[in-house]
Design a protein around this motif. Structure first.
Motif, mmCIF file in Angstrom:
data_model
loop_
_atom_site.group_PDB
_atom_site.id
_atom_site.type_symbol
_atom_site.label_atom_id
_atom_site.label_comp_id
_atom_site.label_asym_id
_atom_site.label_seq_id
_atom_site.Cartn_x
_atom_site.Cartn_y
_atom_site.Cartn_z
ATOM 1 N N PHE A 1 0.828 -1.211 0.000
ATOM 2 C CA PHE A 1 0.000 0.000 0.000
ATOM 3 C C PHE A 1 0.861 1.259 0.000
ATOM 4 O O PHE A 1 0.597 2.207 -0.750
ATOM 5 C CB PHE A 1 -0.934 0.001 1.227
ATOM 6 N N ILE A 2 1.906 1.288 0.857
ATOM 7 C CA ILE A 2 2.771 2.467 0.935
ATOM 8 C C ILE A 2 3.480 2.705 -0.389
ATOM 9 O O ILE A 2 3.600 3.849 -0.849
ATOM 10 C CB ILE A 2 3.798 2.318 2.087
ATOM 11 N N ASN A 3 3.956 1.600 -1.008
ATOM 12 C CA ASN A 3 4.640 1.728 -2.302
ATOM 13 C C ASN A 3 3.710 2.284 -3.373
ATOM 14 O O ASN A 3 4.089 3.182 -4.151
ATOM 15 C CB ASN A 3 5.179 0.370 -2.744
ATOM 16 N N LYS A 4 2.496 1.746 -3.416
ATOM 17 C CA LYS A 4 1.528 2.222 -4.407
ATOM 18 C C LYS A 4 1.154 3.677 -4.154
ATOM 19 O O LYS A 4 0.987 4.461 -5.096
ATOM 20 C CB LYS A 4 0.274 1.342 -4.380
ATOM 21 N N LEU A 5 1.061 4.027 -2.876
ATOM 22 C CA LEU A 5 0.720 5.402 -2.526
ATOM 23 C C LEU A 5 1.829 6.370 -2.940
ATOM 24 O O LEU A 5 1.553 7.453 -3.477
ATOM 25 C CB LEU A 5 0.467 5.508 -1.023
ATOM 26 N N THR A 6 3.087 5.978 -2.699
ATOM 27 C CA THR A 6 4.204 6.864 -3.063
ATOM 28 C C THR A 6 4.315 7.016 -4.578
ATOM 29 O O THR A 6 4.605 8.104 -5.081
ATOM 30 C CB THR A 6 5.539 6.341 -2.504
ATOM 31 N N VAL A 7 4.091 5.912 -5.317
ATOM 32 C CA VAL A 7 4.108 5.993 -6.780
ATOM 33 C C VAL A 7 2.981 6.910 -7.259
ATOM 34 O O VAL A 7 3.169 7.741 -8.156
ATOM 35 C CB VAL A 7 3.972 4.598 -7.414
ATOM 36 N N PHE A 8 1.807 6.761 -6.659
ATOM 37 C CA PHE A 8 0.656 7.585 -7.027
ATOM 38 C C PHE A 8 0.941 9.065 -6.772
ATOM 39 O O PHE A 8 0.700 9.917 -7.633
ATOM 40 C CB PHE A 8 -0.572 7.136 -6.231
ATOM 41 N N ILE A 9 1.480 9.367 -5.577
ATOM 42 C CA ILE A 9 1.781 10.762 -5.232
ATOM 43 C C ILE A 9 2.858 11.325 -6.154
ATOM 44 O O ILE A 9 2.774 12.467 -6.625
ATOM 45 C CB ILE A 9 2.219 10.864 -3.756
ATOM 46 N N ALA A 10 3.879 10.494 -6.427
ATOM 47 C CA ALA A 10 4.959 10.934 -7.318
ATOM 48 C C ALA A 10 4.428 11.224 -8.715
ATOM 49 O O ALA A 10 4.808 12.217 -9.347
ATOM 50 C CB ALA A 10 6.051 9.871 -7.373
ATOM 51 N N CYS A 11 3.537 10.350 -9.192
ATOM 52 C CA CYS A 11 2.951 10.550 -10.524
ATOM 53 C C CYS A 11 2.076 11.793 -10.555
ATOM 54 O O CYS A 11 2.072 12.537 -11.545
ATOM 55 C CB CYS A 11 2.140 9.326 -10.937
ATOM 56 N N MET A 12 1.336 12.021 -9.473
ATOM 57 C CA MET A 12 0.497 13.219 -9.407
ATOM 58 C C MET A 12 1.349 14.479 -9.430
ATOM 59 O O MET A 12 0.956 15.497 -10.013
ATOM 60 C CB MET A 12 -0.358 13.190 -8.134
ATOM 61 N N PHE A 13 2.527 14.408 -8.805
ATOM 62 C CA PHE A 13 3.419 15.573 -8.768
ATOM 63 C C PHE A 13 4.131 15.771 -10.103
ATOM 64 O O PHE A 13 4.092 16.854 -10.688
ATOM 65 C CB PHE A 13 4.440 15.426 -7.642
ATOM 66 N N THR A 14 4.785 14.705 -10.594
ATOM 67 C CA THR A 14 5.610 14.845 -11.801
ATOM 68 C C THR A 14 4.794 14.836 -13.087
ATOM 69 O O THR A 14 5.287 15.282 -14.123
ATOM 70 C CB THR A 14 6.662 13.724 -11.866
ATOM 71 N N ALA A 15 3.578 14.312 -13.037
ATOM 72 C CA ALA A 15 2.716 14.350 -14.221
ATOM 73 C C ALA A 15 1.625 15.401 -14.058
ATOM 74 O O ALA A 15 1.272 16.083 -15.016
ATOM 75 C CB ALA A 15 2.087 12.979 -14.464
ATOM 76 N N GLY A 16 1.095 15.537 -12.832
ATOM 77 C CA GLY A 16 -0.001 16.475 -12.604
ATOM 78 C C GLY A 16 0.416 17.925 -12.732
ATOM 79 O O GLY A 16 -0.276 18.727 -13.368
ATOM 80 N N VAL A 17 1.563 18.288 -12.130
ATOM 81 C CA VAL A 17 2.039 19.674 -12.197
ATOM 82 C C VAL A 17 2.347 20.092 -13.635
ATOM 83 O O VAL A 17 1.877 21.153 -14.090
ATOM 84 C CB VAL A 17 3.260 19.884 -11.268
ATOM 85 N N PRO A 18 3.119 19.289 -14.412
ATOM 86 C CA PRO A 18 3.323 19.653 -15.818
ATOM 87 C C PRO A 18 2.020 19.709 -16.618
ATOM 88 O O PRO A 18 1.866 20.550 -17.496
ATOM 89 C CB PRO A 18 4.236 18.535 -16.341
ATOM 90 N N PHE A 19 1.078 18.795 -16.281
ATOM 91 C CA PHE A 19 -0.201 18.795 -16.993
ATOM 92 C C PHE A 19 -0.962 20.092 -16.739
ATOM 93 O O PHE A 19 -1.560 20.667 -17.654
ATOM 94 C CB PHE A 19 -1.048 17.599 -16.572
ATOM 95 N N LEU A 20 -0.938 20.574 -15.494
ATOM 96 C CA LEU A 20 -1.589 21.848 -15.179
ATOM 97 C C LEU A 20 -0.895 23.008 -15.901
ATOM 98 O O LEU A 20 -1.556 23.946 -16.357
ATOM 99 C CB LEU A 20 -1.572 22.097 -13.666
ATOM 100 N N LEU A 21 0.438 22.912 -16.013
ATOM 101 C CA LEU A 21 1.191 23.924 -16.759
ATOM 102 C C LEU A 21 0.795 23.903 -18.233
ATOM 103 O O LEU A 21 0.608 24.959 -18.851
ATOM 104 C CB LEU A 21 2.689 23.676 -16.607
ATOM 105 N N ILE A 22 0.661 22.698 -18.780
ATOM 106 C CA ILE A 22 0.250 22.545 -20.183
ATOM 107 C C ILE A 22 -1.153 23.113 -20.386
ATOM 108 O O ILE A 22 -1.410 23.861 -21.341
ATOM 109 C CB ILE A 22 0.291 21.059 -20.605
ATOM 110 N N LEU A 23 -2.067 22.767 -19.473
ATOM 111 C CA LEU A 23 -3.449 23.241 -19.569
ATOM 112 C C LEU A 23 -3.515 24.762 -19.490
ATOM 113 O O LEU A 23 -4.192 25.422 -20.300
ATOM 114 C CB LEU A 23 -4.280 22.613 -18.452
#
Length: 314
Positions: A194-216
């Protein structure tokens, strides 16, 4: 016994397409080989064209050259191993090789997410802030943004991979995939992930979500600026410089986010395999076509390079 079983796993087996008949595996081998050659040739031509064509010495093409390098690396990390497995049917990969493959693949993927955001920012500056474009997007800034995307991707990848491979693996050593991706490897761990999946999820939200918001945000401002352009030719020119990048964003983000943001759910192996085919094989192969066919300068530079190579050989 459980501890012995954990320490006995020194290699994994990539099941990949082993469930398919030999004729289908031969067809898949041909497809992978053709797509890999197309990726090497297409992205290689873009890299060489931008490097040697004086007309293309601008930030937009500088970033395009680096995007092509990302695509080359992303495919090379996975496809040669798939071709080897389809030919030999051994399908084994050592624990170390598996972790290295995952680390490099994850680093390239994270870096590309950030880099697509950088490219959107470049288009925003060119269209919305044309008077400041040359002063802001100078050579130093271009290199800093490029190196920064690689550094962030590498650091995050090393941390995530180390965390994932510190887990005990005792359930099985058979990965239901054609490469060592995060979701299928995590499913083999015999401890709570669970912790591993959570950290991957948070990392993806940060490294993919932030650039995606910049793109939008960039494209909202770009579209607002384009609507203010009076001439249809000017609007068409502005749109043409963005359409290729926007299509790449949709393809890459759509497939990658579908894979990594659903770690907590149980999708079928076949669906996961098909989605991975898109961002590992198909997108890197068609991206050169997307960028060259819709860009006159790029198309002219590629044609010039293709005709120049045989002349130099003679």
């Amino acid at each position: 016994m459980e501890r012995d079983q954990q320490t006995n796993i020194t290699e994994f087996f990539l099941l990949g397409f082993s469930d398919l008949s030999p004729p289908l595996q031969a067809t898949i081998f041909s497809f992978f080989l053709f797509a890999y050659i197309l990726t090497l040739v297409g992205n290689g031509l873009i890299i060489l064209s931008v490097s040697f064509e004086p007309v293309l010495q601008t930030p937009m093409y500088f970033f395009l050259r680096n995007l092509s390098f990302h695509e080359l690396c992303l495919t090379t990390v996975t496809v040669p191993k798939v071709l080897e497995d389809l030919m030999s049917n051994e399908r084994s990969i050592s624990l170390l090789a598996c972790s290295i493959q995952m680390c490099i693949f994850f680093a390239i993927g994270v870096s590309e997410c950030i880099f697509l955001g950088v490219m959107a920012f470049d288009r925003y500056m060119a269209i919305c802030q044309p008077l400041r474009y040359t002063s802001v997007m100078n050579t130093k800034m271009c290199y800093q943004l490029t190196v920064g995307s690689w550094v962030i991707g590498s650091l995050e990848s090393i941390g995530q991979t180390s965390f994932i491979f510190s887990l005990p693996y005792c359930r099985s050593n058979r990965i239901a995939h054609f490469f060592c991706d995060v979701p299928p490897v995590l499913s083999l761990a015999c401890s709570n992930t669970f912790i591993n999946k959570l950290t991957v999820f948070i990392a993806c939200m940060f490294t993919a979500g932030v650039p995606f918001l910049l793109i939008l945000s960039s494209y909202i401002n770009i579209m607002s600026s384009i609507l203010l352009i009076h001439s249809s030719e000017g609007r068409h020119k502005a749109l043409s410089t963005c359409s290729s990048h926007l299509l790449s964003v949709i393809l890459f983000y759509g497939t990658a986010m579908f894979t990594y943001l659903r770690l907590g759910t149980h999708g079928s192996d076949e669906n996961d395999r098909m989605i991975s085919l898109l961002y590992c094989i198909i997108i890197p192969a068609i991206n050169p076509l997307i960028y060259s066919l819709r860009n006159k300068d790029m198309k002219a530079a590629v044609k010039k390079l293709i005709f120049k190579i045989p002349n130099k050989m003679n």
